[in-house]
Design a protein around this motif. Structure first.
Motif, PDB file in Angstrom:
ATOM      1  N   GLN A  29       0.819  -1.203   0.000  1.00 53.84           N
ATOM      2  CA  GLN A  29       0.000   0.000   0.000  1.00 53.84           C
ATOM      3  C   GLN A  29       0.856   1.257   0.000  1.00 53.84           C
ATOM      4  O   GLN A  29       0.483   2.279  -0.585  1.00 53.84           O
ATOM      5  CB  GLN A  29      -0.939  -0.007   1.211  1.00 53.84           C
ATOM      6  CG  GLN A  29      -1.995  -1.099   1.187  1.00 53.84           C
ATOM      7  CD  GLN A  29      -2.847  -1.062  -0.070  1.00 53.84           C
ATOM      8  OE1 GLN A  29      -3.245   0.000  -0.528  1.00 53.84           O
ATOM      9  NE2 GLN A  29      -3.106  -2.229  -0.644  1.00 53.84           N
ATOM     10  N   THR A 234      -9.013   7.152  -4.950  1.00 50.33           N
ATOM     11  CA  THR A 234      -8.044   6.064  -4.816  1.00 50.33           C
ATOM     12  C   THR A 234      -7.044   6.360  -3.715  1.00 50.33           C
ATOM     13  O   THR A 234      -6.688   5.472  -2.920  1.00 50.33           O
ATOM     14  CB  THR A 234      -7.287   5.855  -6.144  1.00 50.33           C
ATOM     15  OG1 THR A 234      -8.222   5.529  -7.167  1.00 50.33           O
ATOM     16  CG2 THR A 234      -6.276   4.723  -6.023  1.00 50.33           C
ATOM     17  N   GLY A 237      -8.634   5.720  -0.383  1.00 52.48           N
ATOM     18  CA  GLY A 237      -8.775   4.278  -0.153  1.00 52.48           C
ATOM     19  C   GLY A 237      -7.461   3.625   0.226  1.00 52.48           C
ATOM     20  O   GLY A 237      -7.407   2.789   1.137  1.00 52.48           O
ATOM     21  N   ARG A 240      -6.525   4.570   3.806  1.00 51.54           N
ATOM     22  CA  ARG A 240      -7.333   3.852   4.802  1.00 51.54           C
ATOM     23  C   ARG A 240      -6.868   2.408   4.946  1.00 51.54           C
ATOM     24  O   ARG A 240      -6.816   1.875   6.059  1.00 51.54           O
ATOM     25  CB  ARG A 240      -8.807   3.915   4.414  1.00 51.54           C
ATOM     26  CG  ARG A 240      -9.431   5.289   4.621  1.00 51.54           C
ATOM     27  CD  ARG A 240     -10.886   5.317   4.201  1.00 51.54           C
ATOM     28  NE  ARG A 240     -11.499   6.607   4.498  1.00 51.54           N
ATOM     29  CZ  ARG A 240     -12.733   6.951   4.128  1.00 51.54           C
ATOM     30  NH1 ARG A 240     -13.484   6.080   3.455  1.00 51.54           N
ATOM     31  NH2 ARG A 240     -13.212   8.145   4.444  1.00 51.54           N
ATOM     32  N   GLN A 241      -6.539   1.762   3.822  1.00 45.69           N
ATOM     33  CA  GLN A 241      -6.049   0.389   3.890  1.00 45.69           C
ATOM     34  C   GLN A 241      -4.708   0.334   4.618  1.00 45.69           C
ATOM     35  O   GLN A 241      -4.452  -0.586   5.402  1.00 45.69           O
ATOM     36  CB  GLN A 241      -5.915  -0.183   2.484  1.00 45.69           C
ATOM     37  CG  GLN A 241      -7.246  -0.444   1.806  1.00 45.69           C
ATOM     38  CD  GLN A 241      -7.080  -1.126   0.456  1.00 45.69           C
ATOM     39  OE1 GLN A 241      -6.264  -2.016   0.312  1.00 45.69           O
ATOM     40  NE2 GLN A 241      -7.858  -0.694  -0.527  1.00 45.69           N
TER      41      GLN A 241
END
Length: 267
Positions: A29, A234, A237, A240-241
């Protein structure tokens, strides 16, 4: 992001395997975050094509035949789970924006301009050109724009003084006299193009082929193909991941400490 399927794990293996899986996921990530940030940083770069991250997926057997096989599969799963496999370029064309500058050229459809740089031949969709003090058609960085080598020394395009006209096939004329032809090339699907600065792309040697149907428009420039809204979504997201994986690593770390202070003390 593709999620790998982990095998059934023996008691006591879930803590360390989960920790390494979370660690691998967090690394992936973090790399994906760099890709999205790079795209957003070039939101207003003419001719820029954004990158998209791709992740490895893993399918492990669910019922290994023996404990040692289980251990090997588990190690493979935890080390490959959520790994960033690489990036690929979004080949979608950006919008053509009218500028009125006769030296601005946009590509309709596929194709790339050929540029000669200090690092070698490079390719771009950024058609914001100008004429150097020596009368050569160059990019804003001062790199020559290449055309047909038969029409000029080493393929550069010499532009005489006067109003410039650029036809759809790349022919550049001044006062009705042909001065050169702007080169346009294409690449076979799957060709690995590497992003460099100033909207430049590097390609494998001899992979560029002359465009069979060049289509250029004078007085326009191609904008970046990065969609600001989807890129921001994106980005949120991915952040957050990453935060979720950070929390997971903290929980596993606390479990490690508990095992070290209680279970190991009994051994």
């Amino acid at each position: 992001m593709a999620i790998g399927l982990l095998p059934i794990q023996p008691q006591g293996a879930n803590v360390d395997s989960g920790f390494y899986a979370a660690c691998a996921g967090l690394k992936a990530q973090s790399q994906a975050l760099e890709v999205v940030a790079h795209n957003l940083a070039n939101l207003n770069t003419a001719g820029f094509h954004g990158d998209q991250a791709t992740f490895q997926s893993l399918l492990a057997v669910s019922r290994p035949a023996a404990p040692n096989v289980l251990s090997n599969v588990l190690n493979s799963a935890t080390n490959n789970f959520g790994v960033l496999e690489g990036t690929h370029m979004d080949m979608t064309a950006g919008n053509l924006e009218t500028t009125g500058n006769p030296l601005d050229v946009g590509v309709e459809g596929s194709g790339f301009f050929v540029i000669e740089t200090a690092r070698g031949t490079r390719y771009t969709r950024n058609g914001s050109f100008q004429v150097s003090s020596s009368g050569v058609l160059v990019t804003k960085a001062g790199d020559p724009v290449l055309g047909d080598p038969a029409l000029g020394a080493k393929g550069v395009i010499n532009v005489p003084a006067g109003p410039v006209s650029i036809a759809s096939d790349g022919t550049l004329s001044v006062k009705g006299a042909v001065a050169g032809s702007i080169g346009l090339v294409e690449f076979a699907p799957g060709t690995k193009l590497t992003t460099e600065g100033e909207s430049l792309l590097a390609a494998p040697e001899a992979s560029a082929k002359p465009s069979t149907k060049p289509a250029l428009r004078q007085g326009v420039i191609e904008t970046s193909n990065v969609n600001s809204i989807s890129s921001v979504v994106t980005l949120i997201g991915v952040q957050r991941q990453a935060e979720m994986l950070q929390r997971a690593m903290t929980l596993f770390d606390n479990e490690f400490n508990r095992i070290a202070s209680t279970d190991l003390a009994k051994v």
